[in-house]
Scaffold this motif. Sequence first.
Motif, PDB file in Angstrom:
ATOM      1  N   ASN A  35      58.855  52.217  42.628  1.00 11.41           N
ATOM      2  CA  ASN A  35      58.079  51.627  42.081  1.00 11.41           C
ATOM      3  C   ASN A  35      57.832  52.005  40.671  1.00 11.41           C
ATOM      4  O   ASN A  35      57.484  53.219  40.324  1.00 11.41           O
ATOM      5  CB  ASN A  35      56.595  51.880  43.550  1.00 11.41           C
ATOM      6  N   TYR A  36      56.536  50.803  40.178  1.00 16.05           N
ATOM      7  CA  TYR A  36      56.213  52.035  38.925  1.00 16.05           C
ATOM      8  C   TYR A  36      54.237  51.247  39.014  1.00 16.05           C
ATOM      9  O   TYR A  36      54.130  51.272  39.304  1.00 16.05           O
ATOM     10  CB  TYR A  36      56.653  52.061  37.549  1.00 16.05           C
ATOM     11  N   TYR A  51      61.040  43.443  40.216  1.00 14.53           N
ATOM     12  CA  TYR A  51      59.688  44.016  40.663  1.00 14.53           C
ATOM     13  C   TYR A  51      59.340  43.003  41.294  1.00 14.53           C
ATOM     14  O   TYR A  51      58.463  41.480  40.659  1.00 14.53           O
ATOM     15  CB  TYR A  51      59.284  44.891  40.144  1.00 14.53           C
ATOM     16  N   PHE A  52      57.992  43.341  41.945  1.00 15.73           N
ATOM     17  CA  PHE A  52      57.166  42.006  42.105  1.00 15.73           C
ATOM     18  C   PHE A  52      55.832  42.327  41.419  1.00 15.73           C
ATOM     19  O   PHE A  52      54.844  43.833  41.917  1.00 15.73           O
ATOM     20  CB  PHE A  52      56.898  42.301  43.632  1.00 15.73           C
ATOM     21  N   PRO A  53      55.354  42.645  40.621  1.00 13.16           N
ATOM     22  CA  PRO A  53      54.044  43.237  39.769  1.00 13.16           C
ATOM     23  C   PRO A  53      52.824  42.750  40.310  1.00 13.16           C
ATOM     24  O   PRO A  53      52.518  41.043  40.165  1.00 13.16           O
ATOM     25  CB  PRO A  53      54.205  43.034  38.046  1.00 13.16           C
ATOM     26  N   VAL A  54      51.480  43.560  40.551  1.00 10.34           N
ATOM     27  CA  VAL A  54      50.386  42.895  40.751  1.00 10.34           C
ATOM     28  C   VAL A  54      49.793  43.997  39.652  1.00 10.34           C
ATOM     29  O   VAL A  54      49.829  44.791  39.943  1.00 10.34           O
ATOM     30  CB  VAL A  54      49.979  43.807  42.186  1.00 10.34           C
ATOM     31  N   THR A  72      49.198  47.526  36.110  1.00 14.60           N
ATOM     32  CA  THR A  72      49.894  46.836  36.991  1.00 14.60           C
ATOM     33  C   THR A  72      50.707  47.901  38.292  1.00 14.60           C
ATOM     34  O   THR A  72      51.039  48.937  37.853  1.00 14.60           O
ATOM     35  CB  THR A  72      51.162  46.625  36.053  1.00 14.60           C
ATOM     36  N   TYR A  73      51.296  47.307  38.886  1.00 17.92           N
ATOM     37  CA  TYR A  73      51.885  48.345  39.754  1.00 17.92           C
ATOM     38  C   TYR A  73      52.880  47.559  40.758  1.00 17.92           C
ATOM     39  O   TYR A  73      52.755  45.992  40.608  1.00 17.92           O
ATOM     40  CB  TYR A  73      50.512  48.674  41.446  1.00 17.92           C
ATOM     41  N   GLY A  74      54.014  47.872  39.837  1.00 12.39           N
ATOM     42  CA  GLY A  74      54.886  47.053  40.120  1.00 12.39           C
ATOM     43  C   GLY A  74      56.150  47.621  41.881  1.00 12.39           C
ATOM     44  O   GLY A  74      56.098  48.531  41.467  1.00 12.39           O
ATOM     45  N   TYR A 132      56.892  55.764  37.330  1.00 14.71           N
ATOM     46  CA  TYR A 132      58.237  55.611  38.200  1.00 14.71           C
ATOM     47  C   TYR A 132      57.729  56.446  38.813  1.00 14.71           C
ATOM     48  O   TYR A 132      57.666  57.990  38.963  1.00 14.71           O
ATOM     49  CB  TYR A 132      59.452  55.687  37.663  1.00 14.71           C
ATOM     50  N   ASP A 133      57.955  56.045  40.160  1.00 13.47           N
ATOM     51  CA  ASP A 133      57.416  56.792  41.699  1.00 13.47           C
ATOM     52  C   ASP A 133      59.491  57.206  42.016  1.00 13.47           C
ATOM     53  O   ASP A 133      59.669  56.358  41.665  1.00 13.47           O
ATOM     54  CB  ASP A 133      57.341  56.051  42.533  1.00 13.47           C
ATOM     55  N   ASN A 134      59.365  58.452  42.536  1.00 11.91           N
ATOM     56  CA  ASN A 134      60.404  58.861  43.595  1.00 11.91           C
ATOM     57  C   ASN A 134      62.264  58.564  42.161  1.00 11.91           C
ATOM     58  O   ASN A 134      62.988  57.744  42.727  1.00 11.91           O
ATOM     59  CB  ASN A 134      60.836  57.498  44.386  1.00 11.91           C
TER      60      ASN A 134
END
Length: 187
Positions: free
Chosen positions: A51-52, A176-179, A28-30, A80-82
């Motif tokens: 984002n994650y 989040y909007f996870p894809v 997943t990318y959130g 997690y990013d940033n």
Amino acid sequence: MAKNKILLLFLILFSFFGFSFNLFTIGTYGITSSSTSLDINTWDENFKDFNYYSFKIAIMYPAEDSPEMLFGPYFGYIIYDNLDKTQMKDLNAIIESAGYEFGIATLYNTEFLFNSKFNVLAFGGVHTEDQFQSLSTSISINLGISYKISSFNLSLFAGYESRYFSTDNKMATINYFPVSLGMEVLF
């Protein structure tokens, strides 16, 4: 090395609960949607870059009365990013940019078009980014399509997720909007 042993023990224990189960893996990318915190006065509700990436493994069992419904435990790893560009350190000084998550996964699927299925996937559980010193909840609902190739189901999901981060009576909610891309194998 100890982390690998814990994961192996987790998989072995839950595989004894049934003769037939599905192993479901999902990446997943959130994408950060919004955030709120009532406990931190200087919280910037406009930050958008927490984002994650995550990878989850679930052992899914069919429900007795409804074979299109699968459920079971999951275990995941998240990055997690940033982290340093957000106010998460104000919430939890020992938070790290990687952690673990575990809980219950539920998958409902029904026939769709051309050997594909429409899916509803839900995760409910806890996550930790501070060496298991605190556990915070997360809830994720996803809609998707899966396509069967041999004994594999390949899936694509999109959804909405809320992650709660808490420590020392302070809390923040990040939506989040996870894809996600997933693969399911029947054993």
